[in-house]
Scaffold this motif. Sequence first.
Motif, mmCIF file in Angstrom:
data_model
loop_
_atom_site.group_PDB
_atom_site.id
_atom_site.type_symbol
_atom_site.label_atom_id
_atom_site.label_comp_id
_atom_site.label_asym_id
_atom_site.label_seq_id
_atom_site.Cartn_x
_atom_site.Cartn_y
_atom_site.Cartn_z
ATOM 1 N N LEU A 22 0.714 -1.211 -0.084
ATOM 2 C CA LEU A 22 -0.092 0.014 -0.064
ATOM 3 C C LEU A 22 0.776 1.228 0.002
ATOM 4 O O LEU A 22 0.703 2.154 -0.703
ATOM 5 C CB LEU A 22 -1.004 -0.061 1.156
ATOM 6 C CG LEU A 22 -2.153 -0.666 1.299
ATOM 7 C CD1 LEU A 22 -2.998 -0.585 2.464
ATOM 8 C CD2 LEU A 22 -3.132 -0.366 -0.020
ATOM 9 N N ARG A 23 1.850 1.307 0.784
ATOM 10 C CA ARG A 23 2.608 2.289 0.877
ATOM 11 C C ARG A 23 3.592 2.587 -0.378
ATOM 12 O O ARG A 23 3.677 3.904 -0.710
ATOM 13 C CB ARG A 23 3.781 2.391 2.161
ATOM 14 C CG ARG A 23 3.103 2.460 3.571
ATOM 15 C CD ARG A 23 4.158 2.339 4.809
ATOM 16 N NE ARG A 23 3.229 2.046 5.817
ATOM 17 C CZ ARG A 23 3.457 0.870 6.612
ATOM 18 N NH1 ARG A 23 4.013 -0.001 6.058
ATOM 19 N NH2 ARG A 23 2.558 0.428 7.438
ATOM 20 N N ARG A 24 3.763 1.530 -1.012
ATOM 21 C CA ARG A 24 4.425 1.650 -2.489
ATOM 22 C C ARG A 24 3.648 2.542 -3.343
ATOM 23 O O ARG A 24 3.971 3.133 -4.414
ATOM 24 C CB ARG A 24 4.978 0.463 -2.901
ATOM 25 C CG ARG A 24 6.565 0.160 -2.469
ATOM 26 C CD ARG A 24 7.184 -0.917 -3.151
ATOM 27 N NE ARG A 24 6.142 -2.269 -3.193
ATOM 28 C CZ ARG A 24 6.422 -3.201 -2.447
ATOM 29 N NH1 ARG A 24 7.207 -3.477 -1.428
ATOM 30 N NH2 ARG A 24 5.881 -4.482 -2.372
ATOM 31 N N GLU A 25 2.252 2.089 -3.137
ATOM 32 C CA GLU A 25 1.253 2.923 -3.988
ATOM 33 C C GLU A 25 0.672 4.082 -3.475
ATOM 34 O O GLU A 25 -0.019 4.598 -3.920
ATOM 35 C CB GLU A 25 0.004 1.984 -4.152
ATOM 36 C CG GLU A 25 0.288 0.659 -4.638
ATOM 37 C CD GLU A 25 -1.096 -0.323 -4.639
ATOM 38 O OE1 GLU A 25 -2.152 0.103 -4.120
ATOM 39 O OE2 GLU A 25 -0.910 -1.608 -4.955
ATOM 40 N N GLU A 26 1.409 4.758 -2.658
ATOM 41 C CA GLU A 26 1.280 6.025 -2.097
ATOM 42 C C GLU A 26 -0.092 6.122 -1.343
ATOM 43 O O GLU A 26 -0.579 7.082 -1.180
ATOM 44 C CB GLU A 26 1.635 7.257 -2.962
ATOM 45 C CG GLU A 26 2.926 7.234 -3.608
ATOM 46 C CD GLU A 26 3.344 8.260 -4.531
ATOM 47 O OE1 GLU A 26 2.234 9.307 -4.633
ATOM 48 O OE2 GLU A 26 4.509 8.277 -5.015
ATOM 49 N N LYS A 27 -0.112 4.950 -0.571
ATOM 50 C CA LYS A 27 -1.671 4.857 0.108
ATOM 51 C C LYS A 27 -1.071 4.585 1.849
ATOM 52 O O LYS A 27 -0.164 4.070 1.973
ATOM 53 C CB LYS A 27 -2.362 3.876 -0.274
ATOM 54 C CG LYS A 27 -2.922 4.115 -1.717
ATOM 55 C CD LYS A 27 -3.993 3.117 -2.245
ATOM 56 C CE LYS A 27 -4.219 3.700 -3.423
ATOM 57 N NZ LYS A 27 -5.360 2.610 -4.088
ATOM 58 N N VAL A 28 -1.921 5.171 2.587
ATOM 59 C CA VAL A 28 -1.773 4.614 4.025
ATOM 60 C C VAL A 28 -2.608 3.829 4.595
ATOM 61 O O VAL A 28 -3.817 4.190 4.531
ATOM 62 C CB VAL A 28 -1.576 6.209 4.986
ATOM 63 C CG1 VAL A 28 -1.674 6.082 6.359
ATOM 64 C CG2 VAL A 28 -0.664 7.150 4.187
ATOM 65 N N PRO A 29 -2.368 2.860 5.340
ATOM 66 C CA PRO A 29 -3.267 2.046 5.823
ATOM 67 C C PRO A 29 -3.905 2.621 7.315
ATOM 68 O O PRO A 29 -3.338 3.171 7.885
ATOM 69 C CB PRO A 29 -2.354 0.736 6.251
ATOM 70 C CG PRO A 29 -1.266 1.195 5.922
ATOM 71 C CD PRO A 29 -0.885 2.222 5.369
ATOM 72 N N GLY A 30 -5.299 2.165 7.229
ATOM 73 C CA GLY A 30 -5.753 2.928 8.374
ATOM 74 C C GLY A 30 -6.971 2.135 9.012
ATOM 75 O O GLY A 30 -7.225 0.894 8.328
ATOM 76 N N VAL A 31 -7.421 2.429 10.189
ATOM 77 C CA VAL A 31 -8.464 2.049 10.713
ATOM 78 C C VAL A 31 -9.450 2.788 11.183
ATOM 79 O O VAL A 31 -8.956 3.825 11.684
ATOM 80 C CB VAL A 31 -8.151 1.044 11.980
ATOM 81 C CG1 VAL A 31 -9.577 0.267 12.814
ATOM 82 C CG2 VAL A 31 -7.071 -0.278 11.628
ATOM 83 N N VAL A 32 -10.870 2.656 10.845
ATOM 84 C CA VAL A 32 -11.990 3.633 11.340
ATOM 85 C C VAL A 32 -12.649 2.683 12.348
ATOM 86 O O VAL A 32 -13.085 1.542 12.070
ATOM 87 C CB VAL A 32 -12.698 4.112 9.903
ATOM 88 C CG1 VAL A 32 -13.925 4.953 10.558
ATOM 89 C CG2 VAL A 32 -11.954 4.737 8.991
ATOM 90 N N TYR A 33 -13.025 3.427 13.509
ATOM 91 C CA TYR A 33 -13.682 2.721 14.467
ATOM 92 C C TYR A 33 -14.427 3.738 15.196
ATOM 93 O O TYR A 33 -14.210 5.048 15.031
ATOM 94 C CB TYR A 33 -12.932 2.221 15.390
ATOM 95 C CG TYR A 33 -11.749 3.059 16.255
ATOM 96 C CD1 TYR A 33 -12.147 3.464 17.527
ATOM 97 C CD2 TYR A 33 -10.532 3.281 15.416
ATOM 98 C CE1 TYR A 33 -11.209 4.170 17.984
ATOM 99 C CE2 TYR A 33 -9.522 4.211 16.374
ATOM 100 C CZ TYR A 33 -10.044 4.669 17.699
ATOM 101 O OH TYR A 33 -9.227 5.447 18.240
ATOM 102 N N GLY A 34 -15.506 3.236 16.021
ATOM 103 C CA GLY A 34 -16.188 4.146 16.934
ATOM 104 C C GLY A 34 -17.803 3.855 16.842
ATOM 105 O O GLY A 34 -18.146 3.096 15.748
ATOM 106 N N HIS A 35 -18.613 4.301 17.578
ATOM 107 C CA HIS A 35 -19.935 4.122 17.779
ATOM 108 C C HIS A 35 -20.415 2.638 17.941
ATOM 109 O O HIS A 35 -21.370 2.067 17.360
ATOM 110 C CB HIS A 35 -20.751 4.850 16.782
ATOM 111 C CG HIS A 35 -20.510 6.519 16.779
ATOM 112 N ND1 HIS A 35 -21.200 7.110 17.783
ATOM 113 C CD2 HIS A 35 -19.542 7.264 16.111
ATOM 114 C CE1 HIS A 35 -20.859 8.393 17.480
ATOM 115 N NE2 HIS A 35 -20.145 8.385 16.693
ATOM 116 N N GLY A 36 -19.475 1.742 18.511
ATOM 117 C CA GLY A 36 -19.763 0.392 18.711
ATOM 118 C C GLY A 36 -19.813 -0.465 17.467
ATOM 119 O O GLY A 36 -20.265 -1.626 17.496
ATOM 120 N N GLY A 37 -19.381 0.008 16.144
ATOM 121 C CA GLY A 37 -19.336 -0.741 15.112
ATOM 122 C C GLY A 37 -18.081 -1.404 14.998
ATOM 123 O O GLY A 37 -17.181 -1.038 15.814
#
Length: 194
Positions: A22-37
């Motif tokens: 992903l980083r070689r493709e100039e993207k950043v890995p991430g996690v979206v969390y919250g609201h019990g989901g």
Amino acid sequence: MAEVKIPAEIRSEFGKGAARRLRREEKVPGVVYGHGGEPVHVAIPGHELMMALKTPNVLIRLTTDGKSQLVIPKAVQREAIRGFLVHVDLLVVKKGETVTVDVPIHTEGELAPGGNLLEHMLDALPVETEATHIPEAFTVSVEGLEAGASIQAKDVTLPKGTSLAVDGDTVILQVVSAQAEAPAEGEEGEGEEA
């Protein structure tokens, strides 16, 4: 505070190898969390995310698979030497919801003459505020302050709907007098004979 719109892709591959691709493709890995989901793993365009993160506590409208949601950065990991983004944790927020964030403190004005120094006890002030109205920074005047003076959290003017998330008596800035250096050994009495 303005929203920054960033598209993201749902990630299905995990681990170091997938993150490096992903980083070689100039993207950043991430996690979206919250609201019990359930946490959602995403890949975010690196340049757009880097530009958005230049604003502290930025409000991001993240679009994934046609769904749009408001998020704020909670944890940002950077590579130690070059500083590029490695991973980001994003917290889902809703309009009207209260969040606790650290807002940077900026100073203005000149201290009283006499070699005084300003010591920052806190670089950012923890506050509770509405998620879509997070202040960008607090500006505190230090004009004319002398050694021994301090500014406490309760002295900072907060916008409507924002409250302190620390004790009001917490010292955020203090003025100290400059310490004179002690002469190095052997300098006293040089050239004099006993």
